[in-house]
Design an enzyme around this catalytic site. Structure first.
Site, PDB file in Angstrom:
ATOM      1  N   ASP A  89       0.646  -1.323   0.055  1.00  0.00           N
ATOM      2  CA  ASP A  89       0.137   0.102   0.058  1.00  0.00           C
ATOM      3  C   ASP A  89       0.897   1.311  -0.023  1.00  0.00           C
ATOM      4  O   ASP A  89       1.798   1.178   0.669  1.00  0.00           O
ATOM      5  CB  ASP A  89      -0.993   0.087   1.229  1.00  0.00           C
ATOM      6  CG  ASP A  89      -2.107   0.771   0.962  1.00  0.00           C
ATOM      7  OD1 ASP A  89      -3.138   0.429   0.952  1.00  0.00           O
ATOM      8  OD2 ASP A  89      -2.034   2.247   1.122  1.00  0.00           O
ATOM      9  N   ILE A  90       0.409   2.104  -0.857  1.00  0.00           N
ATOM     10  CA  ILE A  90       1.320   3.632  -0.836  1.00  0.00           C
ATOM     11  C   ILE A  90       1.143   4.099   0.564  1.00  0.00           C
ATOM     12  O   ILE A  90       2.280   5.069   0.741  1.00  0.00           O
ATOM     13  CB  ILE A  90       0.783   4.336  -2.168  1.00  0.00           C
ATOM     14  CG1 ILE A  90       1.830   5.321  -2.476  1.00  0.00           C
ATOM     15  CG2 ILE A  90      -0.592   5.141  -1.625  1.00  0.00           C
ATOM     16  CD1 ILE A  90       1.424   5.879  -3.851  1.00  0.00           C
ATOM     17  N   ASN A 133     -12.802  -3.003   2.970  1.00  0.00           N
ATOM     18  CA  ASN A 133     -13.661  -1.941   3.174  1.00  0.00           C
ATOM     19  C   ASN A 133     -14.788  -2.012   2.107  1.00  0.00           C
ATOM     20  O   ASN A 133     -14.432  -2.385   0.765  1.00  0.00           O
ATOM     21  CB  ASN A 133     -12.864  -0.614   3.044  1.00  0.00           C
ATOM     22  CG  ASN A 133     -12.099  -0.307   4.135  1.00  0.00           C
ATOM     23  OD1 ASN A 133     -12.551  -0.545   5.170  1.00  0.00           O
ATOM     24  ND2 ASN A 133     -10.844   0.284   3.937  1.00  0.00           N
ATOM     25  N   HIS A 189     -10.627  -5.406  -3.284  1.00  0.00           N
ATOM     26  CA  HIS A 189      -9.217  -5.347  -2.738  1.00  0.00           C
ATOM     27  C   HIS A 189      -9.353  -5.920  -1.309  1.00  0.00           C
ATOM     28  O   HIS A 189     -10.118  -5.232  -0.628  1.00  0.00           O
ATOM     29  CB  HIS A 189      -8.290  -4.217  -2.973  1.00  0.00           C
ATOM     30  CG  HIS A 189      -8.925  -2.939  -2.489  1.00  0.00           C
ATOM     31  ND1 HIS A 189      -9.745  -2.338  -3.318  1.00  0.00           N
ATOM     32  CD2 HIS A 189      -8.602  -2.191  -1.154  1.00  0.00           C
ATOM     33  CE1 HIS A 189     -10.303  -1.191  -2.461  1.00  0.00           C
ATOM     34  NE2 HIS A 189      -9.202  -1.342  -1.363  1.00  0.00           N
TER      35      HIS A 189
HETATM   36  P1  5GP Z   1      -9.662   1.534   0.420  1.00  0.00           P
HETATM   37  O1  5GP Z   1      -9.693   2.787   1.090  1.00  0.00           O
HETATM   38  O2  5GP Z   1     -10.367   1.566  -0.886  1.00  0.00           O
HETATM   39  O3  5GP Z   1      -9.981   0.342   1.024  1.00  0.00           O
HETATM   40  O4  5GP Z   1      -7.978   1.122  -0.104  1.00  0.00           O
HETATM   41  C1  5GP Z   1      -7.537   1.630  -1.110  1.00  0.00           C
HETATM   42  C2  5GP Z   1      -6.040   1.721  -0.657  1.00  0.00           C
HETATM   43  O5  5GP Z   1      -5.381   1.909  -1.881  1.00  0.00           O
HETATM   44  C3  5GP Z   1      -5.621   2.798   0.340  1.00  0.00           C
HETATM   45  O6  5GP Z   1      -5.029   2.254   1.599  1.00  0.00           O
HETATM   46  C4  5GP Z   1      -4.634   3.629  -0.529  1.00  0.00           C
HETATM   47  O7  5GP Z   1      -3.503   3.982   0.416  1.00  0.00           O
HETATM   48  C5  5GP Z   1      -4.326   2.510  -1.333  1.00  0.00           C
HETATM   49  N1  5GP Z   1      -3.586   3.313  -2.703  1.00  0.00           N
HETATM   50  C6  5GP Z   1      -4.384   4.329  -3.466  1.00  0.00           C
HETATM   51  N2  5GP Z   1      -3.692   4.648  -4.345  1.00  0.00           N
HETATM   52  C7  5GP Z   1      -2.591   3.773  -4.690  1.00  0.00           C
HETATM   53  C8  5GP Z   1      -1.619   3.657  -5.523  1.00  0.00           C
HETATM   54  O8  5GP Z   1      -1.452   4.419  -6.540  1.00  0.00           O
HETATM   55  N3  5GP Z   1      -0.357   2.805  -5.220  1.00  0.00           N
HETATM   56  C9  5GP Z   1      -0.561   1.944  -4.125  1.00  0.00           C
HETATM   57  N4  5GP Z   1       0.572   1.297  -3.923  1.00  0.00           N
HETATM   58  N5  5GP Z   1      -1.423   2.246  -3.244  1.00  0.00           N
HETATM   59  C10 5GP Z   1      -2.608   2.893  -3.374  1.00  0.00           C
END
Ligand code: 5GP
Length: 120
Positions: free
Chosen positions: A35-36, A91, A104
């Protein structure tokens, strides 16, 4: 569900290697990458290569075997990168903190994990 007019998700662009990511595991059907914005010592996203399913409810109804593959991948990643124990978070919906609508799993590992991690 798939909408051919929709832009590829950010995760599809990572899967296509259009956007760089630190990839930790890959199979024919899944990609896992860091995760970024990590919220634990190990914070890996496990993502099906298909973006047909927006969330885990759609995935479990449409392809339960693929969901099981995601769980197996999470277990393997936690064993390789931590002590084998992990938190698995899907989520589901914007009000639950979902920001990317391509299913994811967040794999969080590495002790100690704090309570409440990933409440965006
Ligand atoms: P959500 O909030 O949908 O459950 O999780 C999305 C996740 O994707 C977040 O934890 C966010 O940090 C990660 N994320 C968003 N954009 C990128 C990206 O470009 N690269 C990576 N490695 N993670 C990302």
């Amino acid at each position: 569900m798939t909408d051919s007019t929709r832009e590829p998700s950010i995760f599809s662009r990572i899967i296509a290697r259009e956007i760089p990511a630190t990839i930790v595991y890959e199979t024919e059907t899944l990609l896992a990458f860091e995760d970024i914005a990590p919220q634990a010592p190990v914070h890996v996203l496990v993502v099906p290569k298909t973006e047909r399913y927006a969330n885990v409810v759609e995935l479990s109804a449409g392809d339960p075997a693929l969901l099981a593959e995601m769980v197996a991948a999470a277990s393997r990643i936690a064993a390789e990168r931590a002590d084998g124990e992990f938190r698995l978070i899907f989520n589901t919906g914007g009000s639950a903190g979902q920001t990317v609508f391509h299913v994811h799993a967040h794999v969080l590992a590495g002790s100690p994990l704090e309570e409440g991690t990933l409440a965006h």
